[in-house]
Design a protein around this motif. Sequence first.
Motif, PDB file in Angstrom:
ATOM      1  N   SER A 188       4.453   1.062   4.737  1.00 60.27           N
ATOM      2  CA  SER A 188       3.164   0.663   5.301  1.00 60.27           C
ATOM      3  C   SER A 188       2.884  -0.757   4.832  1.00 60.27           C
ATOM      4  CB  SER A 188       2.044   1.589   4.809  1.00 60.27           C
ATOM      5  OG  SER A 188       2.275   2.918   5.207  1.00 60.27           O
ATOM      6  N   TRP A 189       2.169  -1.525   5.658  1.00 59.14           N
ATOM      7  CA  TRP A 189       1.939  -2.948   5.388  1.00 59.14           C
ATOM      8  C   TRP A 189       0.458  -3.257   5.461  1.00 59.14           C
ATOM      9  CZ3 TRP A 189       6.416  -5.496   4.218  1.00 59.14           C
ATOM     10  CH2 TRP A 189       7.605  -4.864   4.586  1.00 59.14           C
ATOM     11  N   PHE A 190      -0.048  -3.978   4.464  1.00 53.40           N
ATOM     12  CA  PHE A 190      -1.464  -4.320   4.384  1.00 53.40           C
ATOM     13  C   PHE A 190      -1.604  -5.756   3.894  1.00 53.40           C
ATOM     14  CE2 PHE A 190      -0.882   0.145   3.427  1.00 53.40           C
ATOM     15  CZ  PHE A 190      -1.788   0.771   4.249  1.00 53.40           C
ATOM     16  N   PHE A 191      -2.523  -6.498   4.487  1.00 53.86           N
ATOM     17  CA  PHE A 191      -2.840  -7.846   4.017  1.00 53.86           C
ATOM     18  C   PHE A 191      -4.101  -7.794   3.170  1.00 53.86           C
ATOM     19  CE2 PHE A 191      -0.100  -8.922   7.557  1.00 53.86           C
ATOM     20  CZ  PHE A 191       0.579 -10.046   7.094  1.00 53.86           C
ATOM     21  N   SER A 246      -1.216  12.269   3.551  1.00 54.77           N
ATOM     22  CA  SER A 246      -1.314  11.702   2.214  1.00 54.77           C
ATOM     23  C   SER A 246       0.055  11.135   1.849  1.00 54.77           C
ATOM     24  CB  SER A 246      -1.719  12.788   1.222  1.00 54.77           C
ATOM     25  OG  SER A 246      -1.710  12.281  -0.091  1.00 54.77           O
ATOM     26  N   VAL A 247       0.074   9.874   1.443  1.00 61.64           N
ATOM     27  CA  VAL A 247       1.322   9.183   1.107  1.00 61.64           C
ATOM     28  C   VAL A 247       1.297   8.800  -0.365  1.00 61.64           C
ATOM     29  CG1 VAL A 247       2.739   7.134   1.550  1.00 61.64           C
ATOM     30  CG2 VAL A 247       1.500   8.231   3.446  1.00 61.64           C
ATOM     31  N   GLU A 248       2.343   9.147  -1.075  1.00 64.70           N
ATOM     32  CA  GLU A 248       2.526   8.680  -2.448  1.00 64.70           C
ATOM     33  C   GLU A 248       3.654   7.671  -2.410  1.00 64.70           C
ATOM     34  OE1 GLU A 248       3.405  12.039  -4.938  1.00 64.70           O
ATOM     35  OE2 GLU A 248       1.896  13.243  -3.893  1.00 64.70           O
ATOM     36  N   GLY A 249       3.481   6.536  -3.085  1.00 64.69           N
ATOM     37  CA  GLY A 249       4.532   5.534  -3.033  1.00 64.69           C
ATOM     38  C   GLY A 249       4.360   4.433  -4.055  1.00 64.69           C
ATOM     39  N   HIS A 250       5.192   3.429  -3.898  1.00 57.88           N
ATOM     40  CA  HIS A 250       5.180   2.252  -4.772  1.00 57.88           C
ATOM     41  C   HIS A 250       4.856   1.023  -3.936  1.00 57.88           C
ATOM     42  CE1 HIS A 250       7.310   5.012  -7.391  1.00 57.88           C
ATOM     43  NE2 HIS A 250       6.976   4.212  -8.376  1.00 57.88           N
ATOM     44  N   ALA A 251       3.965   0.190  -4.481  1.00 59.29           N
ATOM     45  CA  ALA A 251       3.539  -1.017  -3.777  1.00 59.29           C
ATOM     46  C   ALA A 251       4.300  -2.226  -4.295  1.00 59.29           C
ATOM     47  CB  ALA A 251       2.039  -1.231  -3.965  1.00 59.29           C
ATOM     48  N   GLU A 252       4.563  -3.126  -3.383  1.00 57.64           N
ATOM     49  CA  GLU A 252       5.216  -4.400  -3.699  1.00 57.64           C
ATOM     50  C   GLU A 252       4.335  -5.508  -3.138  1.00 57.64           C
ATOM     51  OE1 GLU A 252       9.250  -6.779  -2.278  1.00 57.64           O
ATOM     52  OE2 GLU A 252       9.068  -4.649  -1.864  1.00 57.64           O
ATOM     53  N   LEU A 253       4.110  -6.536  -3.933  1.00 58.77           N
ATOM     54  CA  LEU A 253       3.316  -7.684  -3.487  1.00 58.77           C
ATOM     55  C   LEU A 253       4.254  -8.744  -2.935  1.00 58.77           C
ATOM     56  CD1 LEU A 253       0.942  -7.815  -6.566  1.00 58.77           C
ATOM     57  CD2 LEU A 253       0.413  -6.902  -4.291  1.00 58.77           C
ATOM     58  N   LYS A 283       3.361  -4.197   0.622  1.00 57.13           N
ATOM     59  CA  LYS A 283       4.261  -3.226   1.232  1.00 57.13           C
ATOM     60  C   LYS A 283       4.209  -1.968   0.377  1.00 57.13           C
ATOM     61  CE  LYS A 283       9.174  -2.328   2.026  1.00 57.13           C
ATOM     62  NZ  LYS A 283      10.528  -2.894   1.873  1.00 57.13           N
ATOM     63  N   VAL A 284       3.876  -0.853   0.995  1.00 56.89           N
ATOM     64  CA  VAL A 284       3.886   0.423   0.296  1.00 56.89           C
ATOM     65  C   VAL A 284       5.063   1.224   0.824  1.00 56.89           C
ATOM     66  CG1 VAL A 284       2.673   2.587  -0.150  1.00 56.89           C
ATOM     67  CG2 VAL A 284       1.386   0.433  -0.034  1.00 56.89           C
ATOM     68  N   HIS A 285       6.020   1.487  -0.070  1.00 53.96           N
ATOM     69  CA  HIS A 285       7.171   2.314   0.302  1.00 53.96           C
ATOM     70  C   HIS A 285       6.907   3.732  -0.176  1.00 53.96           C
ATOM     71  CE1 HIS A 285      11.139   3.474   1.490  1.00 53.96           C
ATOM     72  NE2 HIS A 285      11.317   4.026   0.305  1.00 53.96           N
ATOM     73  N   ALA A 286       6.846   4.657   0.763  1.00 54.04           N
ATOM     74  CA  ALA A 286       6.530   6.047   0.453  1.00 54.04           C
ATOM     75  C   ALA A 286       7.670   6.708  -0.310  1.00 54.04           C
ATOM     76  CB  ALA A 286       6.279   6.816   1.742  1.00 54.04           C
ATOM     77  N   SER A 287       7.298   7.568  -1.243  1.00 59.26           N
ATOM     78  CA  SER A 287       8.276   8.445  -1.875  1.00 59.26           C
ATOM     79  C   SER A 287       8.085   9.869  -1.349  1.00 59.26           C
ATOM     80  CB  SER A 287       8.165   8.395  -3.399  1.00 59.26           C
ATOM     81  OG  SER A 287       6.845   8.637  -3.815  1.00 59.26           O
ATOM     82  N   ARG A 288       6.833  10.242  -1.106  1.00 59.29           N
ATOM     83  CA  ARG A 288       6.534  11.554  -0.511  1.00 59.29           C
ATOM     84  C   ARG A 288       5.377  11.405   0.461  1.00 59.29           C
ATOM     85  NH1 ARG A 288       5.722  16.164  -4.839  1.00 59.29           N
ATOM     86  NH2 ARG A 288       3.872  14.919  -5.215  1.00 59.29           N
ATOM     87  N   VAL A 289       5.457  12.152   1.559  1.00 55.56           N
ATOM     88  CA  VAL A 289       4.390  12.177   2.548  1.00 55.56           C
ATOM     89  C   VAL A 289       4.022  13.642   2.776  1.00 55.56           C
ATOM     90  CG1 VAL A 289       3.693  11.569   4.897  1.00 55.56           C
ATOM     91  CG2 VAL A 289       5.351  10.131   3.684  1.00 55.56           C
ATOM     92  N   HIS A 290       2.757  13.965   2.566  1.00 54.27           N
ATOM     93  CA  HIS A 290       2.243  15.307   2.838  1.00 54.27           C
ATOM     94  C   HIS A 290       1.418  15.224   4.116  1.00 54.27           C
ATOM     95  CE1 HIS A 290       3.071  16.623  -1.337  1.00 54.27           C
ATOM     96  NE2 HIS A 290       2.779  15.363  -1.610  1.00 54.27           N
ATOM     97  N   TYR A 291       1.471  16.277   4.934  1.00 55.94           N
ATOM     98  CA  TYR A 291       0.638  16.299   6.123  1.00 55.94           C
ATOM     99  C   TYR A 291       0.100  17.705   6.350  1.00 55.94           C
ATOM    100  CZ  TYR A 291       4.838  18.196   8.280  1.00 55.94           C
ATOM    101  OH  TYR A 291       5.934  18.974   8.567  1.00 55.94           O
TER     102      TYR A 291
END
Length: 145
Positions: free
Chosen positions: A47-50, A86-93, A125-133
Amino acid sequence: MAELSLHDLSKRMKGIDFAMFSTKTEGGEIASRPMSNNGDVEYDGDSWFFTYESYRTVSDIERDPKVSLSMTGSKGLLGKPPIFISVEGHAELIRDKAEFEAHWTKDLDYWFENGVDTPGMVLIKVHASRVHYWDGRDEGEIVVR
């Protein structure tokens, strides 16, 4: 119970623009704020966010890159509840203008009036490790590698 693939989930996410983006603060509390994914919903686990460099979101990520996103669809089909994600992940700047251009949409001009040349802008940039739905009776978890 239907199991969704990441591709299926991407199709369901098309109409979801905003997510609640959660980070851990310096004091260890959870901070959440609404952020737009800018219509960048060809979801492959990223996922991408500014945002702006000066915002607490950035300093929270610098301290602890583990983040979560939560999203809700606007409505379900045939009276079913909307989808909840619900997304769990790691963010990168990311501070690379070429990456800004790759993820830029015209709607962002409202928030960043100088476009990709806006001073102090950062791409997250948020790279998901787990996605719950959850979708009514259907629920599942996708582990993203």
